[in-house]
Write an enzyme that holds these catalytic residues in place. Structure first.
Site, PDB file in Angstrom:
ATOM      1  N   ARG A   1     -10.620  31.585  34.821  1.00  0.00           N
ATOM      2  CA  ARG A   1     -11.628  32.532  35.327  1.00  0.00           C
ATOM      3  C   ARG A   1     -11.951  33.453  34.163  1.00  0.00           C
ATOM      4  O   ARG A   1     -11.030  33.893  33.457  1.00  0.00           O
ATOM      5  CB  ARG A   1     -11.080  33.328  36.508  1.00  0.00           C
ATOM      6  CG  ARG A   1     -10.540  32.481  37.644  1.00  0.00           C
ATOM      7  CD  ARG A   1     -11.584  31.633  38.350  1.00  0.00           C
ATOM      8  NE  ARG A   1     -10.925  30.524  39.045  1.00  0.00           N
ATOM      9  CZ  ARG A   1     -11.487  29.344  39.280  1.00  0.00           C
ATOM     10  NH1 ARG A   1     -12.720  29.089  38.883  1.00  0.00           N
ATOM     11  NH2 ARG A   1     -10.831  28.398  39.903  1.00  0.00           N
TER      12      ARG A   1
ATOM     13  N   SER B   1      -9.493  34.254  23.430  1.00  0.00           N
ATOM     14  CA  SER B   1     -10.729  35.036  23.433  1.00  0.00           C
ATOM     15  C   SER B   1     -10.620  36.263  22.539  1.00  0.00           C
ATOM     16  O   SER B   1      -9.532  36.840  22.381  1.00  0.00           O
ATOM     17  CB  SER B   1     -10.997  35.494  24.872  1.00  0.00           C
ATOM     18  OG  SER B   1     -11.978  36.493  24.894  1.00  0.00           O
TER      19      SER B   1
ATOM     20  N   TYR C   1      -8.611  40.224  32.215  1.00  0.00           N
ATOM     21  CA  TYR C   1      -9.002  38.939  31.620  1.00  0.00           C
ATOM     22  C   TYR C   1      -8.401  38.792  30.216  1.00  0.00           C
ATOM     23  O   TYR C   1      -7.729  37.800  29.900  1.00  0.00           O
ATOM     24  CB  TYR C   1     -10.533  38.820  31.561  1.00  0.00           C
ATOM     25  CG  TYR C   1     -10.968  37.671  30.688  1.00  0.00           C
ATOM     26  CD1 TYR C   1     -10.783  36.368  31.110  1.00  0.00           C
ATOM     27  CD2 TYR C   1     -11.535  37.896  29.429  1.00  0.00           C
ATOM     28  CE1 TYR C   1     -11.149  35.298  30.291  1.00  0.00           C
ATOM     29  CE2 TYR C   1     -11.900  36.846  28.615  1.00  0.00           C
ATOM     30  CZ  TYR C   1     -11.703  35.548  29.048  1.00  0.00           C
ATOM     31  OH  TYR C   1     -12.050  34.500  28.239  1.00  0.00           O
TER      32      TYR C   1
ATOM     33  N   LYS D   1      -5.357  36.180  28.580  1.00  0.00           N
ATOM     34  CA  LYS D   1      -5.519  35.332  27.391  1.00  0.00           C
ATOM     35  C   LYS D   1      -4.431  35.624  26.361  1.00  0.00           C
ATOM     36  O   LYS D   1      -3.902  34.710  25.731  1.00  0.00           O
ATOM     37  CB  LYS D   1      -6.913  35.528  26.787  1.00  0.00           C
ATOM     38  CG  LYS D   1      -8.020  34.917  27.631  1.00  0.00           C
ATOM     39  CD  LYS D   1      -7.866  33.406  27.652  1.00  0.00           C
ATOM     40  CE  LYS D   1      -8.838  32.714  28.565  1.00  0.00           C
ATOM     41  NZ  LYS D   1      -8.628  31.260  28.621  1.00  0.00           N
TER      42      LYS D   1
ATOM     43  N   ASN E   1     -18.588  35.380  20.794  1.00  0.00           N
ATOM     44  CA  ASN E   1     -19.628  35.285  21.836  1.00  0.00           C
ATOM     45  C   ASN E   1     -20.313  33.921  21.785  1.00  0.00           C
ATOM     46  O   ASN E   1     -21.202  33.703  20.968  1.00  0.00           O
ATOM     47  CB  ASN E   1     -20.630  36.422  21.656  1.00  0.00           C
ATOM     48  CG  ASN E   1     -20.021  37.765  22.005  1.00  0.00           C
ATOM     49  OD1 ASN E   1     -19.077  38.208  21.376  1.00  0.00           O
ATOM     50  ND2 ASN E   1     -20.545  38.414  23.031  1.00  0.00           N
TER      51      ASN E   1
HETATM   52  N1  UDP Z   1     -25.681  43.371  26.780  1.00  0.00           N
HETATM   53  C1  UDP Z   1     -26.854  44.078  26.991  1.00  0.00           C
HETATM   54  N2  UDP Z   1     -27.585  43.794  28.107  1.00  0.00           N
HETATM   55  C2  UDP Z   1     -27.194  42.852  29.021  1.00  0.00           C
HETATM   56  C3  UDP Z   1     -25.997  42.142  28.791  1.00  0.00           C
HETATM   57  C4  UDP Z   1     -25.257  42.425  27.653  1.00  0.00           C
HETATM   58  O1  UDP Z   1     -27.249  44.935  26.186  1.00  0.00           O
HETATM   59  O2  UDP Z   1     -27.902  42.658  30.022  1.00  0.00           O
HETATM   60  C5  UDP Z   1     -24.891  43.640  25.560  1.00  0.00           C
HETATM   61  C6  UDP Z   1     -23.462  44.084  25.804  1.00  0.00           C
HETATM   62  O3  UDP Z   1     -23.386  45.490  25.901  1.00  0.00           O
HETATM   63  C7  UDP Z   1     -22.767  43.544  24.544  1.00  0.00           C
HETATM   64  C8  UDP Z   1     -23.574  42.314  24.169  1.00  0.00           C
HETATM   65  O4  UDP Z   1     -24.808  42.423  24.859  1.00  0.00           O
HETATM   66  O5  UDP Z   1     -22.907  44.484  23.497  1.00  0.00           O
HETATM   67  C9  UDP Z   1     -22.890  41.038  24.581  1.00  0.00           C
HETATM   68  O6  UDP Z   1     -22.483  41.156  25.920  1.00  0.00           O
HETATM   69  P1  UDP Z   1     -21.842  39.970  26.736  1.00  0.00           P
HETATM   70  O7  UDP Z   1     -21.564  40.457  28.124  1.00  0.00           O
HETATM   71  O8  UDP Z   1     -22.690  38.755  26.589  1.00  0.00           O
HETATM   72  O9  UDP Z   1     -20.484  39.645  25.956  1.00  0.00           O
HETATM   73  P2  UDP Z   1     -19.223  40.563  25.581  1.00  0.00           P
HETATM   74  O10 UDP Z   1     -19.409  40.916  24.131  1.00  0.00           O
HETATM   75  O11 UDP Z   1     -19.208  41.748  26.473  1.00  0.00           O
HETATM   76  O12 UDP Z   1     -18.069  39.649  25.798  1.00  0.00           O
END
Ligand code: UDP
Length: 323
Positions: free
Chosen positions: A78, A119, A143, A147, A172
């Protein structure tokens, strides 16, 4: 090698299965199909079970023997950070019972190779923009904790009974290596952005006052095909010799800001859309990208795809999805 890929019907798992086939291995998928899709598997055999369920060990031992499995790539987990904060016990149960069941079955069936999907969430909120694997891990949500504990379980099995194991810390992950293997989950920035465009809504940018060059958050976006190939390099590394548990970052080493991702979407698609600057999302680090020296030097693996490749491959793949 015959390799069991847990989470094989998922977005990343199905790319790993394709990469294994290209490299001449014989993958077998294991998936409970709660978020995985059987259609992604083609003719790959499927063992359908929830790995965290009490009877999983016996099913695994049978599968290891039936398919003469010599290694496992363990992706099934998950993986929603927000949900893990709301339901920590569920995340511990799902993500750790599954590793326990796997290790018990692998030891019983003498399956001695394992690549563990970890991760960048293990790092938590580092105070450096680029982390290497020796950085002190302090995850900030359940989460990430599961990991990190999974990695410890790998290290303990390595020390105790000689399991050859590698943990890959994904940054990412996005994009698509094949048009039919799109990330359809709408859980991360790039799929969320395209979903907003499709629904004629503004893309929300979480924070424009971060201490970064353009004020938006910086992340290390890695193409799923490059990530899948890293698993093949990890398997080759394991097969060379018996060695200690090793951890590798899997990223590009280059950070991209949210605004740069948005610009890439504009450049690649030519689409018109709005963006909305909204407050910071709690728990986000300002900037997080991978120091990739170790994986490049030790595994000889290097990411090949750019941010534009990631965005364009995702766009092509979702354009082909049935409505
Ligand atoms: N983010 C954003 N708008 C969204 C979703 C994500 O600005 O609708 C930003 C978030 O704050 C992070 C980056 O995009 O800086 C990547 O977010 P994601 O949730 O994809 O991955 P994370 O880095 O949190 O694992």
């Amino acid at each position: 090698m015959k390799i069991l890929v847990t989470g094989g019907a998922g977005y990343i798992g199905s790319h790993v299965i394709r990469a294994l086939k290209v490299a001449g291995h014989e993958p077998i998928a294991l998936d409970d199909l709660t978020s995985g899709k059987q259609v992604r598997l083609g003719d790959t055999p499927l063992v359908q079970i929830d790995l965290a369920s009490p009877g999983a060990t016996e099913v695994l031992i049978d599968a290891f023997r039936e398919y003469e499995v010599s290694g496992v790539i363990h992706l099934a987990a998950r993986k929603s950070v927000g949900e893990s904060v709301e339901k920590p016990e569920y995340y511990y149960q799902q993500n750790l019972h599954s590793v326990t069941n796997l290790l018990v079955a692998m030891r019983a069936a003498n399956v001695m190779n394992m690549v563990f999907s970890s991760s960048a969430a293990t790092y938590g909120s580092p105070d450096v923009p680029q982390v290497d694997e020796d950085y002190n891990c302090r995850p900030i949500n359940p989460y990430g904790e599961t990991k990190l504990i999974g990695e410890w379980m790998m290290a303990a099995a390595n020390q105790s009974w000689g399991l050859r194991t590698v943990s890959l810390r994904y940054f990412n992950v996005a994009g698509a290596g094949f048009e039919e293997l799109a990330d359809t989950a709408v859980a991360n920035l790039i799929p969320i952005a395209f979903n907003a465009i499709a629904n004629k809504k503004a893309i929300q940018i979480f924070g424009s006052d971060w201490p970064t060059p353009d004020g938006s958050c910086v992340r290390d976006y890695i193409h799923v095909q490059d990530l899948a190939d890293a698993h093949i390099s990890a398997l080759e590394y394991l097969s060379q010799d018996s060695r200690e548990h090793s951890v590798f970052n899997v990223g590009t080493g280059t950070g991209s800001s949210v605004l740069e991702v948005i610009q890439s979407i504009r450049d690649v698609t030519g689409l018109e859309f709005e963006v909305d600057l909204v407050p910071r999302r709690p728990g986000d680090p300002a900037a997080l990208s991978a120091d990739v020296s170790r994986i490049e030097k030790t595994l000889g693996w290097k990411a090949k795809h750019t941010l534009d490749d990631i965005v364009s491959s995702h766009y092509r793949a979702i354009s082909k999805q049935p409505l």
